[in-house]
Design a protein around this motif. Structure first.
Motif, PDB file in Angstrom:
ATOM      1  N   UNK A 188      18.709   3.709   1.747  1.00 43.79           N
ATOM      2  CA  UNK A 188      18.519   4.976   1.037  1.00 43.79           C
ATOM      3  C   UNK A 188      18.604   6.153   2.000  1.00 43.79           C
ATOM      4  N   UNK A 189      17.938   6.028   3.141  1.00 40.12           N
ATOM      5  CA  UNK A 189      17.985   7.093   4.151  1.00 40.12           C
ATOM      6  C   UNK A 189      19.399   7.280   4.684  1.00 40.12           C
ATOM      7  N   UNK A 190      20.114   6.174   4.890  1.00 48.57           N
ATOM      8  CA  UNK A 190      21.487   6.236   5.407  1.00 48.57           C
ATOM      9  C   UNK A 190      22.384   7.007   4.438  1.00 48.57           C
ATOM     10  N   UNK A 191      22.262   6.712   3.139  1.00 44.73           N
ATOM     11  CA  UNK A 191      23.107   7.399   2.168  1.00 44.73           C
ATOM     12  C   UNK A 191      22.727   8.865   2.007  1.00 44.73           C
ATOM     13  N   UNK A 192      21.431   9.166   2.083  1.00 44.69           N
ATOM     14  CA  UNK A 192      21.016  10.572   2.009  1.00 44.69           C
ATOM     15  C   UNK A 192      21.593  11.356   3.179  1.00 44.69           C
ATOM     16  N   UNK A 193      21.552  10.762   4.370  1.00 45.24           N
ATOM     17  CA  UNK A 193      22.129  11.429   5.544  1.00 45.24           C
ATOM     18  C   UNK A 193      23.638  11.570   5.389  1.00 45.24           C
ATOM     19  N   UNK A 194      24.285  10.564   4.795  1.00 50.72           N
ATOM     20  CA  UNK A 194      25.743  10.637   4.609  1.00 50.72           C
ATOM     21  C   UNK A 194      26.114  11.757   3.639  1.00 50.72           C
ATOM     22  N   UNK A 195      25.262  12.011   2.647  1.00 51.43           N
ATOM     23  CA  UNK A 195      25.517  13.141   1.744  1.00 51.43           C
ATOM     24  C   UNK A 195      25.438  14.460   2.496  1.00 51.43           C
ATOM     25  N   UNK A 196      24.502  14.532   3.444  1.00 52.24           N
ATOM     26  CA  UNK A 196      24.363  15.731   4.266  1.00 52.24           C
ATOM     27  C   UNK A 196      25.616  15.955   5.115  1.00 52.24           C
ATOM     28  N   UNK A 197      26.099  14.910   5.778  1.00 50.03           N
ATOM     29  CA  UNK A 197      27.287  15.061   6.634  1.00 50.03           C
ATOM     30  C   UNK A 197      28.522  15.368   5.798  1.00 50.03           C
ATOM     31  N   UNK A 198      28.583  14.818   4.575  1.00 49.08           N
ATOM     32  CA  UNK A 198      29.724  15.111   3.692  1.00 49.08           C
ATOM     33  C   UNK A 198      29.708  16.581   3.292  1.00 49.08           C
ATOM     34  N   UNK A 199      28.525  17.092   2.945  1.00 50.50           N
ATOM     35  CA  UNK A 199      28.415  18.501   2.556  1.00 50.50           C
ATOM     36  C   UNK A 199      28.741  19.418   3.733  1.00 50.50           C
ATOM     37  N   UNK A 200      28.291  19.033   4.923  1.00 48.43           N
ATOM     38  CA  UNK A 200      28.558  19.834   6.118  1.00 48.43           C
ATOM     39  C   UNK A 200      30.055  19.892   6.404  1.00 48.43           C
ATOM     40  N   UNK A 201      30.752  18.775   6.178  1.00 45.64           N
ATOM     41  CA  UNK A 201      32.191  18.750   6.461  1.00 45.64           C
ATOM     42  C   UNK A 201      32.935  19.768   5.602  1.00 45.64           C
ATOM     43  N   UNK A 202      32.508  19.942   4.348  1.00 39.41           N
ATOM     44  CA  UNK A 202      33.150  20.924   3.481  1.00 39.41           C
ATOM     45  C   UNK A 202      32.923  22.334   4.004  1.00 39.41           C
ATOM     46  N   UNK A 203      31.697  22.625   4.401  1.00 35.79           N
ATOM     47  CA  UNK A 203      31.386  23.952   4.941  1.00 35.79           C
ATOM     48  C   UNK A 203      32.173  24.227   6.215  1.00 35.79           C
TER      49      UNK A 203
ATOM     50  N   UNK B  40      37.921  22.607  12.202  1.00 35.46           N
ATOM     51  CA  UNK B  40      38.533  21.324  11.872  1.00 35.46           C
ATOM     52  C   UNK B  40      37.954  20.175  12.671  1.00 35.46           C
ATOM     53  N   UNK B  41      37.767  20.354  13.977  1.00 36.91           N
ATOM     54  CA  UNK B  41      37.272  19.257  14.807  1.00 36.91           C
ATOM     55  C   UNK B  41      35.870  18.835  14.394  1.00 36.91           C
ATOM     56  N   UNK B  42      35.005  19.825  14.169  1.00 37.53           N
ATOM     57  CA  UNK B  42      33.644  19.503  13.755  1.00 37.53           C
ATOM     58  C   UNK B  42      33.632  18.839  12.379  1.00 37.53           C
ATOM     59  N   UNK B  43      34.531  19.295  11.491  1.00 35.82           N
ATOM     60  CA  UNK B  43      34.624  18.696  10.157  1.00 35.82           C
ATOM     61  C   UNK B  43      35.065  17.240  10.252  1.00 35.82           C
ATOM     62  N   UNK B  44      36.005  16.965  11.150  1.00 35.08           N
ATOM     63  CA  UNK B  44      36.471  15.588  11.336  1.00 35.08           C
ATOM     64  C   UNK B  44      35.326  14.695  11.825  1.00 35.08           C
ATOM     65  N   UNK B  45      34.501  15.214  12.717  1.00 34.72           N
ATOM     66  CA  UNK B  45      33.351  14.446  13.215  1.00 34.72           C
ATOM     67  C   UNK B  45      32.368  14.161  12.079  1.00 34.72           C
ATOM     68  N   UNK B  46      32.138  15.163  11.227  1.00 36.74           N
ATOM     69  CA  UNK B  46      31.230  14.984  10.092  1.00 36.74           C
ATOM     70  C   UNK B  46      31.772  13.940   9.119  1.00 36.74           C
ATOM     71  N   UNK B  47      33.064  13.965   8.854  1.00 40.96           N
ATOM     72  CA  UNK B  47      33.670  12.982   7.960  1.00 40.96           C
ATOM     73  C   UNK B  47      33.590  11.572   8.555  1.00 40.96           C
ATOM     74  N   UNK B  48      33.854  11.470   9.857  1.00 41.78           N
ATOM     75  CA  UNK B  48      33.768  10.169  10.528  1.00 41.78           C
ATOM     76  C   UNK B  48      32.337   9.636  10.485  1.00 41.78           C
TER      77      UNK B  48
END
Length: 221
Positions: A78-93, A100-108
């Motif tokens: 549950x914690x892993x998926x909640x954190x993944x939602x955070x990184x996904x949202x950050x990648x869009x921002x 681009x580079x930071x977004x790629x890191x967030x997506x990875x």
């Protein structure tokens, strides 16, 4: 078409030929993904209704079945998926800010979180198979013992719900990997990020579904 000169680059809004402008394309794309997600919610909703009906009929069985699950592993996932939602949202921002580079890191990182979730789920499933717990009304009593003879229904719901959810996690990981490749290639920027947001909505809904599944399956007892 609008342009953006952030960080010294010039980006032109991407508009497909069948849309009159970028705003219409954005609104149509967002409506489309939400319409698709409604069908996903209805599918999981039907399974949850079935779960609720049988849980009311056989509360002791479901409570006993939940005791065979490791709630700590479920909580970690549950914690892993909640954190993944955070990184996904950050990648869009970040893409909207042309980072681009930071977004790629967030997506990875989001893909990595999905992989961690699936690895934990793999060990959970294989452990249940080792103990003789399979979906269906009847279990292998030689492995599980007579006291677990009626848990087949509970594990039928468990494997169906977590398996269907796991399939969506894998699909989401594949879509995010596709976004990662296109992000590195420079396809997305401050004037065009519709696919990233669409996949992000899908990923958030998948995470939200797990937040419902965790207490229903692991904490029901």
């Amino acid at each position: 078409m609008s342009t953006d000169n952030t960080h010294g680059g010039t980006h032109t809004a991407h508009v497909s030929h069948h849309f009159k402008d970028a705003t219409q394309e954005y609104d149509s794309g967002k409506q489309g993904i939400w319409l698709f997600m409604v069908t996903e919610i209805l599918m999981f909703g039907a399974i949850l209704v079935g779960y609720g009906i049988f849980h009311v009929l056989y509360p002791a069985m479901f409570a006993e079945g939940a005791k065979e699950l490791d709630w700590k592993l479920g909580f970690i996932n549950t914690l892993v998926l909640i954190f993944s939602s955070f990184t996904m949202a950050i990648s869009i921002q970040l893409i909207q800010r042309n980072k681009t580079k930071q977004a790629a890191i967030a997506l990875a990182t989001t893909i990595l979180c999905g992989a961690i979730f699936m690895v934990i789920k793999y060990f959970e499933w294989t452990h249940k198979f080792h103990l003789g717990f399979y979906p269906g009304r009847y279990l292998d009593l030689a492995k599980t013992g007579a006291e677990h003879a009626n848990l087949g229904m509970y594990f039928g719901f468990y494997f169906c719900m977590t398996g269907l959810h796991g399939l969506h996690v894998l699909i989401g990981m594949g879509l995010i990997a596709w976004l990662l490749i296109r992000t590195i290639r420079g396809d997305f920027h401050s004037q065009y990020w519709i696919p990233v947001e669409g996949v992000g909505i899908f990923w958030h809904i998948v995470d939200l579904i797990w937040i419902f599944l965790f207490p229903l399956l692991y904490l029901v007892g």
